[in-house]
Design an enzyme around this catalytic site. Structure first.
Site, PDB file in Angstrom:
ATOM      1  N   GLU A   1       2.089  -8.337   8.634  1.00  0.00           N
ATOM      2  CA  GLU A   1       2.423  -6.919   8.810  1.00  0.00           C
ATOM      3  C   GLU A   1       3.128  -6.324   7.594  1.00  0.00           C
ATOM      4  O   GLU A   1       3.317  -5.118   7.487  1.00  0.00           O
ATOM      5  CB  GLU A   1       3.336  -6.757  10.040  1.00  0.00           C
TER       6      GLU A   1
ATOM      7  N   PRO B   1       0.823  -1.224   0.000  1.00  0.00           N
ATOM      8  CA  PRO B   1       0.000   0.000   0.000  1.00  0.00           C
ATOM      9  C   PRO B   1       0.852   1.267   0.000  1.00  0.00           C
ATOM     10  O   PRO B   1       0.331   2.359  -0.216  1.00  0.00           O
ATOM     11  CB  PRO B   1      -0.827  -0.117   1.293  1.00  0.00           C
TER      12      PRO B   1
ATOM     13  N   ASP C   1     -11.961   1.899 -23.832  1.00  0.00           N
ATOM     14  CA  ASP C   1     -12.211   1.814 -22.388  1.00  0.00           C
ATOM     15  C   ASP C   1     -11.855   3.115 -21.682  1.00  0.00           C
ATOM     16  O   ASP C   1     -11.018   3.887 -22.153  1.00  0.00           O
ATOM     17  CB  ASP C   1     -11.325   0.722 -21.759  1.00  0.00           C
TER      18      ASP C   1
ATOM     19  N   ARG D   1      -5.458  -8.518 -20.347  1.00  0.00           N
ATOM     20  CA  ARG D   1      -6.444  -8.129 -21.370  1.00  0.00           C
ATOM     21  C   ARG D   1      -5.857  -7.171 -22.415  1.00  0.00           C
ATOM     22  O   ARG D   1      -6.458  -6.943 -23.460  1.00  0.00           O
ATOM     23  CB  ARG D   1      -7.715  -7.575 -20.721  1.00  0.00           C
TER      24      ARG D   1
HETATM   25  C1  SAM Z   1      -1.720  -5.969   6.013  1.00  0.00           C
HETATM   26  S1  SAM Z   1      -0.761  -5.507   4.630  1.00  0.00           S
HETATM   27  C2  SAM Z   1       0.611  -4.723   5.385  1.00  0.00           C
HETATM   28  C3  SAM Z   1       0.458  -3.262   5.452  1.00  0.00           C
HETATM   29  C4  SAM Z   1       1.658  -2.590   6.087  1.00  0.00           C
HETATM   30  N1  SAM Z   1       1.724  -2.876   7.488  1.00  0.00           N
HETATM   31  C5  SAM Z   1       1.529  -1.080   5.872  1.00  0.00           C
HETATM   32  O1  SAM Z   1       0.929  -0.423   6.711  1.00  0.00           O
HETATM   33  O2  SAM Z   1       2.015  -0.586   4.853  1.00  0.00           O
HETATM   34  C6  SAM Z   1      -0.105  -7.027   4.064  1.00  0.00           C
HETATM   35  C7  SAM Z   1       0.299  -7.066   2.610  1.00  0.00           C
HETATM   36  O3  SAM Z   1      -0.844  -6.919   1.793  1.00  0.00           O
HETATM   37  C8  SAM Z   1      -0.486  -6.304   0.576  1.00  0.00           C
HETATM   38  N2  SAM Z   1      -1.328  -5.112   0.395  1.00  0.00           N
HETATM   39  C9  SAM Z   1      -2.221  -4.635   1.283  1.00  0.00           C
HETATM   40  N3  SAM Z   1      -2.834  -3.541   0.806  1.00  0.00           N
HETATM   41  C10 SAM Z   1      -2.330  -3.321  -0.424  1.00  0.00           C
HETATM   42  C11 SAM Z   1      -2.550  -2.336  -1.429  1.00  0.00           C
HETATM   43  N4  SAM Z   1      -3.405  -1.336  -1.254  1.00  0.00           N
HETATM   44  N5  SAM Z   1      -1.845  -2.418  -2.582  1.00  0.00           N
HETATM   45  C12 SAM Z   1      -0.950  -3.411  -2.775  1.00  0.00           C
HETATM   46  N6  SAM Z   1      -0.693  -4.369  -1.854  1.00  0.00           N
HETATM   47  C13 SAM Z   1      -1.355  -4.315  -0.687  1.00  0.00           C
HETATM   48  C14 SAM Z   1       0.997  -6.001   0.648  1.00  0.00           C
HETATM   49  O4  SAM Z   1       1.710  -7.011  -0.041  1.00  0.00           O
HETATM   50  C15 SAM Z   1       1.254  -6.025   2.128  1.00  0.00           C
HETATM   51  O5  SAM Z   1       2.600  -6.361   2.425  1.00  0.00           O
END
Ligand code: SAM
Length: 271
Positions: free
Chosen positions: A112, A85, A163, A149
């Site tokens: 995490e 994220p 699109d 796609r």
């Molecule tokens: C619970 S999340 C960890 C978030 C991290 N503690 C933070 O606050 O940045 C677990 C995993 O889900 C994935 N993930 C969660 N949200 C995401 C998003 N919006 N975009 C891409 N990957 C995401 C990532 O690979 C991340 O390491």
């Protein structure tokens, strides 16, 4: 194209890879998609892949040695992308750029997240939006789907070239049969068979929709002289719509059916 997905939950991909356009693209060898279990790269006899955070705190952190081994064992000059994220927000332009690569590797976190040092082993970090999911599996499916796609022979080019976001605008409204449903009719121009008028209508509605819903896109869009003319027309029409709405609202505020008349009146004035 090859897409390798490093994950702790490869079974999550079974449904995704065995249905619809993705399955057909795999069957036609347009794309090869492999979900690789990162647990296979743990040297621990219990296949542990994570540990508690240094310094304390809740949750578990994916260990850098396991992820590093998984990357190295599967890297074939791949463009390596960390799902996080905290990465750059994914969009259609990134999908178009990634679709030109021969091989990409999507690395899914869980718990995490990753040990910070894993960031040194990737080419970029992508987020699918400002919210947090439990793992990178859904983000990697989203990225895989949107890239697949766009690949040659996955779907017809004309199916995606109009699109939303392809030319910086939202797509125009679409209709199909029945021609009339619950008193709402498909716009006459779409039934006219006149393709010049249909194309003009679609471009104008695409501009109108983008102006109303995503003004940020209009500012960046590459607009032609004809588009600017259409935008002037839209502004005129919207001015009328606003005036008629105010008139009805002030004179007959209780009778909301009149608002529907207002819509019809606008259509009469415009078309
Ligand atoms: C619970 S999340 C960890 C978030 C991290 N503690 C933070 O606050 O940045 C677990 C995993 O889900 C994935 N993930 C969660 N949200 C995401 C998003 N919006 N975009 C891409 N990957 C995401 C990532 O690979 C991340 O390491």
């Amino acid at each position: 194209m090859k897409i390798k997905i490093l994950t702790l939950f490869p079974n999550m991909f079974e449904g995704f890879l065995s249905e619809s356009i993705i399955k057909r693209a795999i069957d036609k060898n347009v794309v090869q998609i492999e979900a690789i279990d990162m647990r296979n790269y743990s040297l621990d006899k219990h296949h542990h892949v994570d540990d508690t955070p240094c310094g304390g705190g809740a949750g578990m952190v994916l260990a850098c040695d396991v992820v590093d081994r998984a990357i190295k064992a599967n890297d074939n000059n791949s463009y390596k992308i960390l799902m996080t994220p905290q990465g750059k927000t994914y969009n259609q332009q990134i999908a178009l750029d990634l679709a030109k690569k021969d091989e990409i590797m999507l690395i899914c976190g869980h718990y995490e997240g990753f040990d910070e040092r894993i960031r040194d082993y990737v080419d970029c970090e992508l987020s699918i939006g400002d919210y947090v999911l439990t793992g990178g599996e859904l983000p990697s499916m989203i990225i895989t789907d949107s890239i697949t796609r766009l690949l040659d022979n996955a779907i017809k080019e004309e199916s995606y070239e109009g699109d939303s976001f392809m030319d910086g605008l939202l797509e125009y409204p679409q209709y199909t049969r029945p021609i009339e449903y619950n008193g709402k009719k498909v716009p006459d121009v779409l039934l006219s068979g006149n393709h010049k008028l249909i194309n003009r209508f679609r471009r104008k509605e695409s501009l109108r929709r983008t102006i109303k819903r995503r003004p940020d896109l209009i500012e960046k869009a590459n607009l032609s002289k004809e588009d600017l003319k259409l935008i002037k027309e839209i502004e005129e029409e919207e001015k009328w719509e606003h005036l008629v709405y105010c008139f009805i609202y002030h004179h007959f505020p209780q009778n909301m059916e009149l608002v529907l008349w207002e819509r019809k009146l606008i259509n009469l004035l415009i078309f």
